[in-house]
Design a protein around this motif. Structure first.
Motif, mmCIF file in Angstrom:
data_model
loop_
_atom_site.group_PDB
_atom_site.id
_atom_site.type_symbol
_atom_site.label_atom_id
_atom_site.label_comp_id
_atom_site.label_asym_id
_atom_site.label_seq_id
_atom_site.Cartn_x
_atom_site.Cartn_y
_atom_site.Cartn_z
ATOM 1 N N PRO A 26 0.811 -1.221 0.000
ATOM 2 C CA PRO A 26 0.000 0.000 0.000
ATOM 3 C C PRO A 26 0.843 1.270 0.000
ATOM 4 N N ASP A 27 2.082 1.175 0.484
ATOM 5 C CA ASP A 27 2.962 2.345 0.500
ATOM 6 C C ASP A 27 3.831 2.412 -0.751
ATOM 7 N N GLU A 28 3.652 1.453 -1.658
ATOM 8 C CA GLU A 28 4.474 1.380 -2.860
ATOM 9 C C GLU A 28 4.232 2.595 -3.749
ATOM 10 N N VAL A 29 5.297 3.064 -4.326
ATOM 11 C CA VAL A 29 5.195 4.195 -5.245
ATOM 12 C C VAL A 29 4.347 3.748 -6.427
ATOM 13 N N ILE A 30 3.370 4.556 -6.791
ATOM 14 C CA ILE A 30 2.419 4.192 -7.834
ATOM 15 C C ILE A 30 3.112 3.925 -9.172
ATOM 16 N N THR A 31 4.280 4.496 -9.397
ATOM 17 C CA THR A 31 4.971 4.267 -10.669
ATOM 18 C C THR A 31 5.532 2.857 -10.775
ATOM 19 N N PHE A 32 5.567 2.103 -9.672
ATOM 20 C CA PHE A 32 6.035 0.724 -9.716
ATOM 21 C C PHE A 32 4.925 -0.247 -10.095
ATOM 22 N N VAL A 33 3.718 0.271 -10.279
ATOM 23 C CA VAL A 33 2.579 -0.537 -10.699
ATOM 24 C C VAL A 33 2.228 -0.106 -12.117
ATOM 25 N N GLU A 34 2.257 -1.080 -13.043
ATOM 26 C CA GLU A 34 1.999 -0.760 -14.450
ATOM 27 C C GLU A 34 0.775 -1.507 -14.952
ATOM 28 N N VAL A 35 0.224 -1.000 -16.036
ATOM 29 C CA VAL A 35 -0.929 -1.628 -16.679
ATOM 30 C C VAL A 35 -0.423 -2.562 -17.769
ATOM 31 N N HIS A 36 -0.884 -3.798 -17.729
ATOM 32 C CA HIS A 36 -0.524 -4.806 -18.720
ATOM 33 C C HIS A 36 -1.762 -5.125 -19.552
ATOM 34 N N HIS A 37 -1.594 -5.196 -20.858
ATOM 35 C CA HIS A 37 -2.687 -5.586 -21.755
ATOM 36 C C HIS A 37 -2.584 -7.090 -22.015
ATOM 37 N N ASP A 38 -3.644 -7.840 -21.723
ATOM 38 C CA ASP A 38 -3.641 -9.276 -22.013
ATOM 39 C C ASP A 38 -3.414 -9.494 -23.504
ATOM 40 N N THR A 39 -4.182 -8.811 -24.335
ATOM 41 C CA THR A 39 -3.967 -8.813 -25.777
ATOM 42 C C THR A 39 -3.373 -7.456 -26.115
ATOM 43 N N PRO A 40 -2.121 -7.416 -26.562
ATOM 44 C CA PRO A 40 -1.476 -6.133 -26.845
ATOM 45 C C PRO A 40 -2.274 -5.300 -27.852
ATOM 46 N N ARG A 41 -2.176 -4.003 -27.697
ATOM 47 C CA ARG A 41 -2.902 -3.107 -28.604
ATOM 48 C C ARG A 41 -2.481 -3.321 -30.044
ATOM 49 N N ASN A 51 -9.409 -6.305 -20.673
ATOM 50 C CA ASN A 51 -8.131 -6.607 -21.310
ATOM 51 C C ASN A 51 -6.939 -6.087 -20.495
ATOM 52 N N LEU A 52 -7.206 -5.507 -19.345
ATOM 53 C CA LEU A 52 -6.148 -4.875 -18.557
ATOM 54 C C LEU A 52 -5.891 -5.608 -17.252
ATOM 55 N N LYS A 53 -4.635 -5.587 -16.834
ATOM 56 C CA LYS A 53 -4.218 -6.131 -15.544
ATOM 57 C C LYS A 53 -3.180 -5.187 -14.954
ATOM 58 N N LEU A 54 -3.137 -5.101 -13.634
ATOM 59 C CA LEU A 54 -2.099 -4.324 -12.961
ATOM 60 C C LEU A 54 -0.993 -5.272 -12.529
ATOM 61 N N VAL A 55 0.243 -4.856 -12.779
ATOM 62 C CA VAL A 55 1.407 -5.699 -12.485
ATOM 63 C C VAL A 55 2.543 -4.848 -11.941
ATOM 64 N N HIS A 56 3.466 -5.496 -11.221
ATOM 65 C CA HIS A 56 4.687 -4.794 -10.793
ATOM 66 C C HIS A 56 5.503 -4.434 -12.028
ATOM 67 N N ARG A 57 6.212 -3.352 -11.988
ATOM 68 C CA ARG A 57 7.044 -2.925 -13.121
ATOM 69 C C ARG A 57 8.042 -4.013 -13.508
ATOM 70 N N TRP A 58 8.701 -4.628 -12.525
ATOM 71 C CA TRP A 58 9.729 -5.637 -12.817
ATOM 72 C C TRP A 58 9.097 -6.910 -13.389
ATOM 73 N N CYS A 59 7.904 -7.250 -12.960
ATOM 74 C CA CYS A 59 7.204 -8.404 -13.529
ATOM 75 C C CYS A 59 6.835 -8.125 -14.984
ATOM 76 N N HIS A 60 6.406 -6.895 -15.249
ATOM 77 C CA HIS A 60 6.019 -6.504 -16.595
ATOM 78 C C HIS A 60 7.210 -6.571 -17.546
ATOM 79 N N LYS A 61 8.351 -6.073 -17.091
ATOM 80 C CA LYS A 61 9.560 -6.112 -17.921
ATOM 81 C C LYS A 61 9.988 -7.548 -18.196
ATOM 82 N N ALA A 62 9.950 -8.391 -17.183
ATOM 83 C CA ALA A 62 10.335 -9.793 -17.359
ATOM 84 C C ALA A 62 9.370 -10.499 -18.309
ATOM 85 N N HIS A 63 8.097 -10.242 -18.167
ATOM 86 C CA HIS A 63 7.094 -10.853 -19.039
ATOM 87 C C HIS A 63 7.311 -10.427 -20.490
#
Length: 74
Positions: A26-41, A51-63
């Motif tokens: 809950p104290d995490e900086v909001i910029t560390f939470v990114e929006v992921h598209h299940d089906t890319p635009r 079509n949207l999911k919230l993910v950690h920035r590092w999880c998004h980059k790894a994915h």
């Protein structure tokens, strides 16, 4: 994305990252939470909540690194 859409996604996901399942701090900086598209635009995906999911920035980059590598192999 500080909006009703983000708040709705957080509740739907039980405040957990859609990729790793770890709860968002809950104290995490909001910029560390990114929006992921299940089906890319670029593949016809939309910005609809279904079509949207919230993910950690590092999880998004790894994915993205994994899926881009798979696309390059195809």
């Amino acid at each position: 994305m500080r909006s009703r859409k983000r708040a709705m996604l957080l509740r739907q996901q039980d405040y957990r990252c859609a990729l790793c399942g770890v709860m968002f701090d809950p104290d995490e900086v909001i910029t560390f939470v990114e929006v992921h598209h299940d089906t890319p635009r670029h593949c016809g995906g939309t910005d609809r909540i279904s079509n949207l999911k919230l993910v950690h920035r590092w999880c998004h980059k790894a994915h993205n690194a994994r899926t881009m590598g798979q696309a390059a192999e195809a």
